[in-house]
Design an enzyme around this catalytic site. Structure first.
Site, PDB file in Angstrom:
ATOM      1  N   ASP A  46      58.998 -35.769  31.430  1.00 42.70           N
ATOM      2  CA  ASP A  46      57.545 -35.658  31.403  1.00 42.70           C
ATOM      3  C   ASP A  46      56.855 -36.197  30.151  1.00 42.70           C
ATOM      4  O   ASP A  46      55.720 -36.655  30.232  1.00 42.70           O
ATOM      5  CB  ASP A  46      57.130 -34.196  31.614  1.00 42.70           C
TER       6      ASP A  46
ATOM      7  N   TYR B  18      53.269 -28.718  37.631  1.00 41.70           N
ATOM      8  CA  TYR B  18      53.776 -27.749  36.664  1.00 41.70           C
ATOM      9  C   TYR B  18      52.891 -27.621  35.441  1.00 41.70           C
ATOM     10  O   TYR B  18      52.288 -28.590  35.015  1.00 41.70           O
ATOM     11  CB  TYR B  18      55.167 -28.178  36.184  1.00 41.70           C
TER      12      TYR B  18
END
Ligand SMILES: *[C@@H]1O[C@H](CO)[C@@H](O)[C@H](O)[C@H]1NC(C)=O
Ligand SMILES: *[C@@H]1O[C@H](CO)[C@@H](O)[C@H](O)[C@H]1NC(C)=O
Ligand SMILES: *[C@@H]1O[C@H](CO)[C@@H](O)[C@H](O)[C@H]1NC(C)=O
Length: 727
Positions: free
Chosen positions: A370, A458
Site C-alpha cells: 500500500d 481498509y
C-alpha cells in the site's frame, strides 16, 4: 456521456480528489479554521473562550501566533516538507527543463530531497537552511525518471532513468483512467447488464496487479473490479464476483476481461450501511455519555512549524505522500543533565504487504503493497474531529504535489494530542505504621501523533506515542471494510465438505477472505550519536551441577554483538528468546553499561507464504521480523523505490544479503508488525479496530528512573466540568 459522470464522481469521492479541487476555497477558509465547541458553564475554567482549540492559538505562550496560511508559508527546519511556493517553483523549473518542454511528464512524486544527515545534525535554530532541493519522480514514454532540483539556483542537478522492473506510485490520473476504460467497452456493459446492475449503480475500484511473470512486464497494468452501490454507501459488501478487468494504464485499453462469477448473486444492501444517521434499530446497551479529557491549563506541548516539543521530548513531524507520517530527530532530555540526547534520526512506515489467501482467478493478485502502490499519505483523509482524535488535539495539514506538479493542501491530516487513559506511570504502597505510611503513584500521560489512511476498503491508523520514561510506542490499528467475496451460500450448512472456502461466511452470500497485514517500519536509531551496534541478548538455560544448588536450572542473559547484516536477520522464537538492543558502544553510563534502546516486539504474525511465491519475492522484507542494515540514503523503502509491478529486485531482503558490517556504524533497524486476519461476523459490515504495537524502550540510557521526580496529580489542579443533570 451521461453514464460516465457517476463513475467519475465516484473516483473523486473515493480518492479525495475533491480536496484538490477545493484547494482555492481552502485557502480562504483557513482563516476561519478555528472550531469552537460549546461547553457547559458549570466550572470556572470551562468557558467558551478557553474551550476554543484552533491551530493559531495553540501555542499559549506565543503572544502573536502566526496566522495559518500555506500560500506564504516558508520552511524553517532543514527537514520541513516542500511548501506551496517551493512546489510551484519546482514545477516551473520542470516546465522549462529542455527534455520536458514539449510536454510536462506525469509527476508521480515531488517531495523534499532531504539534506545529508551530517548537515541536518549540525544545523541549529538560527542557522541558514541547507540548500532546498526537490526529489521528483516522473513517468514519460514508458520510463521512470528520477530528478533532483536545486530550488536555489533553480535547476535540475541530477537526472537518472530507472531501468529496473517496477513503476512509480499510482497517481490519481491512473485511478480515473483505469475506471474510464471499461465504460467504453461493449462486452463489459453486456456483462454488467446480465448481472442485473444498472450502470449508474456501478462502483469500480483500481487494484494493483502485483507481478506474476514476464507476460506482465514492460507495460503498466491494473485490475479493475466492480461493486453495486445501489442502496448503500458500503458498496464493498456488494461485489460483482468473478468479474476482473485488466487495463493497460498507458494505452488506456482493455487487455482482458475475466468473467467467472455467473450464478453468484450480488449480496444484499440491507444492513451494510455504517453511517450513524441511517441506523434505525435499538442500540441495546446502556448509552455512554459524551467523554473527553480536559486540560484546564491548556496543552503542555508546542508545535512550531513541524517541530514538536513536549515534556522531555523534541521531534520533527511531517506528512509524507508515501509513508504517511515521518518522525525525525527524536531527542529526549536527560533526566540528570538536562541535555537533549538523540534517540532516532528518522522513523516511518516504509512499506506494507497485504496478501489475500485465495489463489483463484479474481483473487490471486490481491497482494498489495500500500505505501509504494497507493501511498499512505495520499490516501489519508482529513481526521474526523472529536472522534478520530480527542478534544484536546492539535491538527497539522499536509502540502502535497499533484500529478501536474501543482500544490494542494490536505487539511487536518495529522493530529497531535496528550493522552491520559487513566494508566499508571509507576506506583508503590507500603504497609508501615500509619505515621510513615507510603502511598505513591504517578499518572501516565503520553503524547500521540496520529494519522489514518483509507486505502480503498481498509483503514490504517498509525500512532507514534511518546512516554516521559523514554519509551516510544508505535501502534497500527486496522479498521474499515473487509475485502469480501461473493458466494451462492447463505449458511455454512450449504458448504460442501471438499469445498475450498477461503474465508468465513460473514453475511448471506458474503465471504470474508483470510488475509495478512504487514507494516514494516524504518527506524534509523541514533543512540546518542550515529555510530551504534546491534546486540542480541540471548536468554539461555543454564543447568546447575549436582549438589550446587537446590535448583536444577536458571536463565542467563548472554550478550552477542552482531557483526554483519545476515546475523541480524531475526525470526522471533518464543522458546529461544532474546532482547534486541541498539546500543552506542562509545557511550557508557556511569556504571559502564552501554547506552541503548531495545525493540520490544508485538504484533508478531509472520508470513508463511512460500519464499518463491511471486508476492513473497516482491515483499521479501517480511521474510524476517527484524533486520539491521548499515545506513544508506538510497535504502529507505523496504519494497524498493519502484514498487508497482516490481518483482523484488530492490528490497530490504536483497540489500541485507550483501552482509555488510553493522558493528559500531550508523545503522538502521527494521521492524515488521504482522497480523493474520481470519474474518468473523463481527467484522461485518465494518470492522471494529484491531491494533498491535511494538516499543522502543530505553536500556541503560538513563542513569536511573527518568520520571522519579514527576509530580503526582492533585485534586485542586483538576476542576471538573459538572454534568448538566448530575444526580
Ligand atoms: C453555544 O451555546 C449558546 C447558548 O446555548 C448558543 O447561543 C451558541 O450559538 C452556541 N455556540 C455554538 C458555537 O454552538
Ligand atoms: C480444492 O483445492 C485443492 C488444492 O488446490 C484442489 O486440488 C481441489 O480440486 C479443490 N477442490 C474444489 C472443490 O475446488
Ligand atoms: C547504497 O544503496 C544502493 C541501493 O541499494 C546501492 O546501489 C549502493 O551500493 C549502496 N551503497 C553502499 C555503500 O552499500
Amino acid at each position: 456521456m451521461e453514464a460516465i459522470s457517476p463513475l467519475r464522481c465516484f473516483t473523486h469521492l473515493f480518492f479525495g480528489l475533491l480536496l484538490i479541487i477545493s484547494l482555492s476555497s481552502r485557502y480562504s477558509a483557513l482563516n476561519h479554521a478555528e472550531f469552537s465547541l460549546n461547553c457547559t458553564n458549570y466550572s470556572p475554567w470551562c468557558t467558551s473562550k478557553n474551550r476554543i482549540q484552533s491551530k493559531s492559538n495553540l501555542i499559549l505562550d506565543n503572544p502573536k501566533p502566526e496566522p495559518f496560511d500555506h500560500s506564504t508559508n516558508t520552511p524553517n527546519h532543514p527537514l520541513d516538507p516542500l511548501t506551496v511556493q517551493e512546489i510551484n517553483k519546482a514545477r516551473s523549473i520542470l516546465l522549462a527543463y529542455p527534455p520536458f518542454v514539449a510536454s510536462l511528464p506525469v509527476i508521480h512524486s515531488l517531495t523534499l530531497d532531504e539534506p545529508d544527515k551530517s548537515r541536518v545534525v549540525k544545523w541549529a535554530k538560527g542557522n541558514h537552511l541547507p540548500p532546498r532541493k526537490a526529489f521528483v519522480i516522473v513517468f514519460i514514454h514508458g520510463q521512470s525518471h528520477m530528478l533532483v532540483i536545486d530550488l536555489g539556483p533553480g535547476r535540475v542537478i541530477s537526472h537518472v532513468v530507472n531501468y529496473k522492473l517496477g513503476y512509480p506510485i499510482l497517481v490519481t490520473d491512473d485511478w480515473s483512467n483505469a475506471l474510464e476504460v471499461p465504460l467504453a467497452n461493449e462486452e463489459f456493459k453486456k456483462i454488467i447488464a446480465s448481472r442485473g446492475v444498472e450502470f449508474f449503480d456501478l462502483a469500480c475500484v483500481p487494484l494493483a496487479t502485483g507481478w506474476y511473470g514476464p507476460n506482465e512486464e514492460g507495460r503498466r497494468l491494473i485490475k479493475v473490479q466492480c461493486f453495486s452501490k445501489q442502496g448503500t454507501v458500503n458498496y464493498f459488501m456488494r461485489p460483482i464476483e468473478g468479474l476482473t478487468l485488466t487495463v493497460d494504464l498507458d494505452k488506456n485499453e482493455m487487455v482482458s476481461i475475466s468473467n467467472t462469477g455467473n450464478g453468484i448473486p450480488i449480496p444484499k444492501a440491507t444492513n451494510t450501511d455504517y453511517r450513524f444517521k441511517v441506523q434505525n434499530k435499538p442500540l441495546n446497551m446502556i448509552p455512554v455519555n459524551p467523554i473527553s479529557m480536559e486540560q484546564p491549563k491548556g496543552p503542555s506541548f508546542t508545535v512550531d512549524g513541524h517541530l514538536v516539543k513536549w515534556a522531555n521530548w523534541e521531534f520533527h513531524l511531517k506528512p509524507d505522500p508515501r509513508a504517511g507520517v515521518i518522525i525525525s530527530r527524536a531527542m529526549v532530555r536527560d533526566s540528570e543533565t538536562g541535555k537533549l540526547r538523540s534517540v532516532m534520526y528518522k522513523g516511518f512506515s516504509s512499506e506494507l504487504f497485504v496478501p489475500y489467501m485465495d489463489p483463484t482467478d479474481g483473487w490471486y493478485f490481491k497482494t498489495y503493497m500500500d505505501a509504494g502502490e497507493y501511498g499512505m499519505g495520499w490516501t489519508a483523509m482529513p481526521l474526523i474531529l472529536l472522534n478520530d482524535c480527542p478534544h484536546n488535539a492539535h491538527y497539522m495539514d499536509a502540502v502535497f504535489a499533484t500529478s501536474d506538479g501543482k500544490p494542494y493542501v490536505r487539511s487536518n491530516m495529522i493530529c497531535i494530542f496528550e493522552r491520559y487513559a487513566g494508566d499508571i506511570a509507576w506506583r508503590h504502597s507500603e504497609f508501615l505504621p500509619s505515621s510513615s505510611e507510603v502511598r505513591e503513584s504517578r499518572p501516565k500521560v503520553t503524547l500521540v501523533a496520529r494519522m489514518a489512511a483509507s486505502v480503498g476498503n481498509y483503514d490504517y491508523i498509525i500512532d507514534w506515542e511518546f512516554q516521559m520514561d523514554g519509551l516510544i510506542r508505535i501502534k497500527v490499528g486496522l479498521s474499515g471494510m473487509l475485502m469480501v467475496k461473493g458466494t451462492p451460500h447463505q449458511n455454512t450448512n450449504q458448504v460442501a465438505e471438499d469445498e475450498n472456502m477461503t474465508g468465513t461466511l460473514v453475511s448471506e452470500n458474503v465471504i470474508g477472505v483470510v488475509h495478512d497485514h504487514y507494516v514494516t517500519f524504518y527506524l534509523d536509531m541514533d543512540i546518542d550519536d550515529s555510530d551504534n551496534s546491534f546486540v542480541k541478548v540471548n536468554l539461555v538455560k543454564e543447568e546447575t551441577s549436582p549438589g550446587e544448588s537446590p535448583r536444577k536450572s536458571y536463565l542467563k542473559a548472554k550478550r552477542n554483538v552482531v557483526k554483519t547484516e545476515k546475523d541480524a536477520q531475526i525470526k522471533l522464537k518464543l522458546y529461544d528468546p532474546s532482547e534486541l538492543h541498539v546500543v552506542n558502544p562509545n557511550k557508557q553510563s556511569r556504571l559502564g553499561n552501554p547506552s541503548g534502546y531495545k525493540v520490544v516486539p508485538g504484533g508478531t504474525a509472520a508470513s508463511l507464504l512460500d519464499p518463491n511465491d511471486p508476492p513473497q519475492l516482491r515483499s521479501g522484507f517480511t521474510n524476517n521480523q527484524i533486520w539491521v542494515t548499515p545506513y544508506n540514503r538510497s535504502e529507505q523503502w523496504a519494497g524498493g523505490l519502484f514498487v508497482y509491478q516490481s518483482k523484488g529486485e530492490d528490497t530490504l531482503a536483497v540489500w541485507s544479503e550483501r552482509d555488510r558490517s553493522i558493528e559500531n556504524k550508523d545503522i538502521v533497524l527494521w521492524y515488521t508488525l504482522g497480523f493474520h486476519h481470519i474474518p468473523c461476523q463481527e467484522d461485518y459490515p465494518i470492522m471494529p479496530t484491531v491494533s498491535a504495537s511494538f516499543d522502543l524502550k530505553p536500556v541503560n540510557f538513563f542513569e536511573s528512573n527518568p520520571i522519579l521526580r514527576a509530580a503526582p496529580n492533585d485534586e485542586k489542579d483538576l476542576p471538573v466540568c459538572r454534568a448538566a443533570t448530575s444526580s
